[in-house]
Design an enzyme around this catalytic site. Sequence first.
Site, mmCIF file in Angstrom:
data_model
loop_
_atom_site.group_PDB
_atom_site.id
_atom_site.type_symbol
_atom_site.label_atom_id
_atom_site.label_comp_id
_atom_site.label_asym_id
_atom_site.label_seq_id
_atom_site.Cartn_x
_atom_site.Cartn_y
_atom_site.Cartn_z
ATOM 1 N N LYS A 205 0.810 -1.226 0.000
ATOM 2 C CA LYS A 205 0.000 0.000 0.000
ATOM 3 C C LYS A 205 0.843 1.275 0.000
ATOM 4 O O LYS A 205 0.378 2.337 -0.437
ATOM 5 C CB LYS A 205 -0.922 0.005 1.227
ATOM 6 C CG LYS A 205 -2.101 -0.961 1.136
ATOM 7 C CD LYS A 205 -3.163 -0.451 0.179
ATOM 8 C CE LYS A 205 -4.435 -1.272 0.276
ATOM 9 N NZ LYS A 205 -5.494 -0.750 -0.614
ATOM 10 N N SER B 202 1.226 -9.827 -0.532
ATOM 11 C CA SER B 202 0.898 -8.407 -0.497
ATOM 12 C C SER B 202 0.991 -7.742 0.869
ATOM 13 O O SER B 202 1.037 -6.511 0.943
ATOM 14 C CB SER B 202 -0.503 -8.181 -1.081
ATOM 15 O OG SER B 202 -1.464 -8.966 -0.403
#
Length: 503
Positions: A51, A305
Amino acid sequence: MKNDYLEKIRAALVYDVAKKTPLEYQPNLSARLDNRVLLKREDMQPVFSFKIRGAYNMMAHLSKESLARGVIAASAGNHAQGVALSAQKLKCRAVIVMPTTTPQIKINAVKSRGGEVVLFGDSYSDAYLHALELEKSEGLTFVHPYDDPEVIAGQGTIAMEILNEHPEPIEAIFCCVGGGGLLAGIAAYVKALRPDIKVIGVEAVDADAMTQSLKAGKRVMLDQVGLFADGAAVKQVGEHTFKLCQAYVDEMVLVDNDEICAAIKDVFEDTRSILEPAGALAVAGMKSYIARNHTHGKTMVGIASGANMNFDRLRFVAERAEIGEKREAVLAVTIPEKPGSFKKFCRLLSGRSITEFNYRYSDPQSAHIFVGIAINDNKAPSQLVEMLKANELPALDLSDNEVAKLHLRHLVGGHAPQATNEVIYRFEFPEKPGALMNFLDTMGHDWNISLFHYRNHGADYGRVLVGMQVPPSDRAAFKVFLDQLGYPYWDETNNPAYKLFLG
């Protein structure tokens, strides 16, 4: 659709704070799946998630005036930390609206990077609406977690790094999907340069907004979403991300919580790192895709991720990983309530590794046993059921029963006033085949076993709780049995917990 993202991604400003993460070969997973598995280790970013790329790229493109006023975001997790770190680097104010239910560890992580935390509402939706109000009232700039072209371009730099590092053939790249920013950015870049590579999105079955939207040909709003993979629990995907995924994504794969837990374990065994549930979605989806398509000898890339795992979830992950990997069968077996039947049941399973045993006396005719058994293939549960039925022990496969897996395995038990002369002992069995049969063979007498609980905890010995009906006249013989057994034991007959819940 015209692809404007190739140059946007190449020009993205991410490396002031993000780093080029390694694309690592996974030897154990590759051997098990008979494909070459590579993981893009975004869990190694400064905020332990991809992110940071999108948040910083969007903020770095803001005007000096906008930065001077500050930014605002709504998030309970990885995006919040990415915005806070980006603001710290760009020396601007960052306000993060988080639900009041956000764990303190995540609040502290944002504060430690200089972010101003505002707690509001019980859900992300409440926090999001409040953030939009503050955006207007305080003149801040909203940093969207996924539905912004610069955010999408920042996430797309992951694809740029993958193709630069691995110019050889790649069969498919697997991405987790929440709002779709990661999948959209990767798909746009890959399809511009290497359209032969499949780009596959992976969602949890109870948070499948992108899957439903692509099928419907329009964005679908889910009524509710499951929160286990909370980093990807989004009720509606973004407008920008949906259009890009419509144009460039090859297919979607859905996985359940057990498959996610199994994927977390798979990655741990290769890397000794623990991914968060959303961070392991790509690996879970890759495994499902390979099994369904019988793919062999191909190169598969998964995006690891994120790794912002709540510590208290590890128990659940460990419990469910074996079932998700189809390495444990959970059965309910009915046996006659008479001496010797328990021993017969155990002998039928001798040679197999028992992962759990729950039994409590309930009536004089029959007993119901909850048992976990280590298995090697998907056919084993049905074979076990048939084998037990052939020996007049009715059995039911509960391996896919959510109530059984979530609750019953922890609730088997209760008061048994019919179990007269009951004594309760705690034992440590050596964790090896034959330990239980040694216990039963040494016991010898016709003492009825009225309670039995065992669960494999991964140690070199098993913790076992046993209740037996031993008349006072047999207590001397029972003491001889305990001494001959050779296992450490503790008398728990007067334990207040037993008296309250089991006695």
